[in-house]
Design a protein around this motif. Sequence first.
Motif, PDB file in Angstrom:
ATOM      1  N   VAL A 299       0.737  -1.064   0.042  1.00 53.61           N
ATOM      2  CA  VAL A 299       0.058   0.093  -0.029  1.00 53.61           C
ATOM      3  C   VAL A 299       1.139   1.241   0.037  1.00 53.61           C
ATOM      4  O   VAL A 299       0.487   2.370  -0.860  1.00 53.61           O
ATOM      5  CB  VAL A 299      -1.005   0.210   1.345  1.00 53.61           C
ATOM      6  N   VAL A 300       1.877   1.198   1.047  1.00 57.29           N
ATOM      7  CA  VAL A 300       2.894   2.330   0.877  1.00 57.29           C
ATOM      8  C   VAL A 300       3.423   2.645  -0.484  1.00 57.29           C
ATOM      9  O   VAL A 300       3.527   3.807  -1.085  1.00 57.29           O
ATOM     10  CB  VAL A 300       3.736   2.025   1.971  1.00 57.29           C
ATOM     11  N   HIS A 301       4.074   1.498  -1.034  1.00 59.53           N
ATOM     12  CA  HIS A 301       4.770   1.460  -2.224  1.00 59.53           C
ATOM     13  C   HIS A 301       3.763   2.111  -3.444  1.00 59.53           C
ATOM     14  O   HIS A 301       3.873   3.102  -4.393  1.00 59.53           O
ATOM     15  CB  HIS A 301       5.006   0.104  -3.008  1.00 59.53           C
ATOM     16  N   TRP A 302       2.441   1.824  -3.352  1.00 64.07           N
ATOM     17  CA  TRP A 302       1.496   2.129  -4.279  1.00 64.07           C
ATOM     18  C   TRP A 302       1.239   3.744  -4.333  1.00 64.07           C
ATOM     19  O   TRP A 302       0.967   4.614  -5.114  1.00 64.07           O
ATOM     20  CB  TRP A 302       0.190   1.436  -4.388  1.00 64.07           C
ATOM     21  N   LEU A 303       1.196   4.006  -3.007  1.00 65.34           N
ATOM     22  CA  LEU A 303       0.734   5.584  -2.807  1.00 65.34           C
ATOM     23  C   LEU A 303       1.905   6.563  -3.141  1.00 65.34           C
ATOM     24  O   LEU A 303       1.795   7.376  -3.808  1.00 65.34           O
ATOM     25  CB  LEU A 303       0.621   5.760  -1.143  1.00 65.34           C
ATOM     26  N   LEU A 304       3.242   6.085  -2.904  1.00 61.64           N
ATOM     27  CA  LEU A 304       4.382   6.678  -3.427  1.00 61.64           C
ATOM     28  C   LEU A 304       4.677   6.545  -4.792  1.00 61.64           C
ATOM     29  O   LEU A 304       4.858   7.609  -5.412  1.00 61.64           O
ATOM     30  CB  LEU A 304       5.558   6.172  -2.514  1.00 61.64           C
ATOM     31  N   ALA A 305       4.531   5.379  -5.475  1.00 58.89           N
ATOM     32  CA  ALA A 305       4.684   5.444  -6.940  1.00 58.89           C
ATOM     33  C   ALA A 305       3.826   6.262  -7.643  1.00 58.89           C
ATOM     34  O   ALA A 305       4.199   6.659  -8.811  1.00 58.89           O
ATOM     35  CB  ALA A 305       4.745   3.750  -7.330  1.00 58.89           C
ATOM     36  N   TYR A 306       2.501   6.244  -7.146  1.00 57.83           N
ATOM     37  CA  TYR A 306       1.467   7.043  -7.893  1.00 57.83           C
ATOM     38  C   TYR A 306       1.190   8.458  -7.892  1.00 57.83           C
ATOM     39  O   TYR A 306       0.132   9.086  -8.197  1.00 57.83           O
ATOM     40  CB  TYR A 306       0.122   6.150  -8.249  1.00 57.83           C
ATOM     41  N   ASN A 307       2.215   8.864  -6.714  1.00 59.64           N
ATOM     42  CA  ASN A 307       1.931  10.342  -6.489  1.00 59.64           C
ATOM     43  C   ASN A 307       0.536  10.438  -5.796  1.00 59.64           C
ATOM     44  O   ASN A 307       0.159  11.618  -6.035  1.00 59.64           O
ATOM     45  CB  ASN A 307       2.280  11.271  -7.544  1.00 59.64           C
ATOM     46  N   VAL A 308       0.092   9.636  -5.128  1.00 57.47           N
ATOM     47  CA  VAL A 308      -1.419   9.945  -4.419  1.00 57.47           C
ATOM     48  C   VAL A 308      -1.416  10.751  -3.363  1.00 57.47           C
ATOM     49  O   VAL A 308      -2.255  11.706  -3.243  1.00 57.47           O
ATOM     50  CB  VAL A 308      -1.783   8.559  -4.220  1.00 57.47           C
ATOM     51  N   LEU A 309      -0.224  10.905  -2.650  1.00 51.64           N
ATOM     52  CA  LEU A 309      -0.105  11.587  -1.428  1.00 51.64           C
ATOM     53  C   LEU A 309       0.528  13.251  -1.772  1.00 51.64           C
ATOM     54  O   LEU A 309       1.116  13.078  -2.667  1.00 51.64           O
ATOM     55  CB  LEU A 309       0.933  11.170  -0.571  1.00 51.64           C
TER      56      LEU A 309
END
Length: 360
Positions: A299-309
């Motif tokens: 989940v953390v990887h996905w949030l960081l990789a796709y600039n969701v945050l």
Amino acid sequence: MTSHVLVNERPRYVFGWMFGRRYDVLFYFLPLLFGIACFLMARFSPLSTSGFFVLILLDALGAGPFHWGPSWYAYWDKKNRDYWKSSRTKQAVFFAGPALVMAFAIACSFISPWLIAVVSMLWAVQHLVQQNVGILLLYHNQNSGEAIVDRVSEVRSQHAPAFLFMSIFFWRVLLKQPDGAIYGVIGFFLLAWTLWAVGSYLYKLRRLVLDGACLNVPAFVFWLMSVVAIAPVAFLGKNFGDGFVIPVTIHWFQYIGLNYMLIKYKYGPGEPQVADLPKVAPVPLFICTCAVWVVAIYVVHWLLAYNVLNPVAATFAAGLYIGLADIHYLQDAFLWRFREPHVRQATLPFLLRARQAARS
């Protein structure tokens, strides 16, 4: 499982596998190829265009966060908890320590990213080398006629190359390959120290074999892998994560394999230690404890990789990830500290039993 090959009666070679040939190859040697594959896919495959899949590959498809689980599994054991509650110092390490490490990692991610990066890199390498030292000790068969070099030389032969390779990494990546005679002088002395440490170990090992001792082939191959373990960091990739993926993948699988054997023999059917765990089957509890970290980090990887945050949340998430890794280094340093009688009694007899079962 032990087999012998005699060459004119001397030297003698033995294949003293730690937990059996198939198990050792699977967890202690084959991961080298898997680590190389992850590195190549992250750098050169079509997957390298996706930030999310690059992060997953650099975590060896989840083996990274999965291997944090065994450290947290120790908290399920009532005897462990009672021991670590027995003094204020132990309480600080086992209970307050992880929270403090996490707070430091997150704070540094905002205030001084370079500091937490350097601390975590050095701690990761030290953690990996110490595990190699410990596993090599388990490979040895004391009082069996096996060629075993003194521990000081054995440890030094692994620490010296790691120090050399990390120095090359700092010069190549962090300092951007600056010119200057001082770097040549430092490099010369580090190389000389490494060659002396490794050469001294090989000389002593050779003398023991010539004097009639047996050479344990898997132990020797493991030692060779340990000597060059940090070499990819020195020469591969554009950053620490690129170069570290090969040695750390090997490290992850070694750690998982070691802890699985510990849990299998410590909490197996009929073992009294099962009463110290929750009323859940030990192996499924182990798998679930490890798997929860894989899900969380994906989940953390996905949030960081796709600039969701947003930038603040992204920095917090990055600090969280680094903090979890550093917590594992802290926990592992104490959970495997055999100088502590409790740790030695809670761990070593069961690993030795697993080793004896494989060799009988």
